[in-house]
Design a protein around this motif. Structure first.
Motif, short mmCIF file in Angstrom:
data_model
loop_
_atom_site.label_atom_id
_atom_site.label_comp_id
_atom_site.label_asym_id
_atom_site.label_seq_id
_atom_site.Cartn_x
_atom_site.Cartn_y
_atom_site.Cartn_z
N LEU A 9 0.86 -1.18 0.00
CA LEU A 9 0.00 0.00 0.00
C LEU A 9 0.90 1.23 0.00
O LEU A 9 1.55 1.54 1.00
CB LEU A 9 -0.91 -0.02 1.23
N GLU A 13 -1.51 6.22 -2.16
CA GLU A 13 -2.81 5.57 -2.14
C GLU A 13 -3.61 5.91 -0.89
O GLU A 13 -4.80 5.58 -0.81
CB GLU A 13 -2.65 4.05 -2.22
N SER A 49 -2.30 13.48 -8.54
CA SER A 49 -2.75 12.16 -8.09
C SER A 49 -2.53 11.13 -9.20
O SER A 49 -2.29 11.46 -10.35
CB SER A 49 -4.21 12.20 -7.67
N ILE A 53 -5.78 4.42 -9.51
CA ILE A 53 -5.46 3.87 -8.20
C ILE A 53 -6.36 4.56 -7.17
O ILE A 53 -6.30 5.77 -7.02
CB ILE A 53 -3.98 4.08 -7.85
N ALA A 55 -7.89 6.08 -3.74
CA ALA A 55 -7.39 6.63 -2.48
C ALA A 55 -8.19 5.95 -1.37
O ALA A 55 -9.40 5.82 -1.45
CB ALA A 55 -7.60 8.13 -2.45
N ARG A 86 -7.54 -5.82 -3.17
CA ARG A 86 -7.76 -4.60 -3.94
C ARG A 86 -7.56 -4.74 -5.44
O ARG A 86 -7.98 -3.86 -6.19
CB ARG A 86 -6.84 -3.51 -3.45
N ILE A 90 -8.97 -1.98 -8.52
CA ILE A 90 -8.10 -1.19 -9.39
C ILE A 90 -8.41 -1.49 -10.85
O ILE A 90 -8.51 -0.60 -11.67
CB ILE A 90 -6.61 -1.46 -9.06
N ARG A 104 -11.07 10.34 -9.41
CA ARG A 104 -10.36 9.31 -8.65
C ARG A 104 -11.32 8.68 -7.66
O ARG A 104 -12.04 9.37 -6.95
CB ARG A 104 -9.19 9.93 -7.92
#
Length: 138
Positions: A9, A13, A49, A53, A55, A86, A90, A104
């Protein structure tokens, strides 16, 4: 040189900005599980950013779990479960954002369990997987 870990991670992120967090809670969609609540939204992407991906933020209320040791343990278990699960988020968020304006995905996981016993890591993984599969991105 060390190769980055597959499930790591990264610092970029983590959701840290107070404005984004308050915007996420005010305009996000909430999904409740057995002992976790997930709030998510597509928010306007900043210039620095990383596209595709999400946040992420993990939170455990002091009122829900008074002991700091237990709160930290729960957050570590949520992070670990998210790291492992995850990859599906993604992929799905990057597939849907190809032609869209720069946004995002922001996600918050809140621990809402009130039992004295902590769930195991496998239970966190299943709960996070179930919550993330139920996301509807528009």
């Amino acid at each position: 040189m060390n190769k980055p870990h597959l499930h790591a991670l990264r610092k970029h992120e983590i959701l840290r900005k107070k404005q984004l967090i308050s915007l996420l809670f005010s305009s996000g969609i909430g999904v409740r599980g057995d002992f976790l609540k997930m709030v998510y939204a597509d928010l306007r992407q900043e210039s620095r950013s990383f596209p595709g991906i999400p946040a992420i933020l993990f939170a455990v209320s002091k009122k829900t779990v008074p002991s700091a040791v237990r709160r930290n343990r729960i957050k570590r278990m949520m992070r670990e479960a998210y790291r492992i699960e995850r990859s599906s988020v993604i992929r799905s968020s990057s597939d849907e954002q190809d032609g869209a304006e720069a946004k995002r995905l922001c996600i918050v996981f809140l621990f809402t369990g009130r039992k004295k016993t902590l769930p195991e890591l496998q239970a966190f993984r299943e709960e996070i997987r179930r919550l993330m599969q139920g996301m509807r991105l528009s």
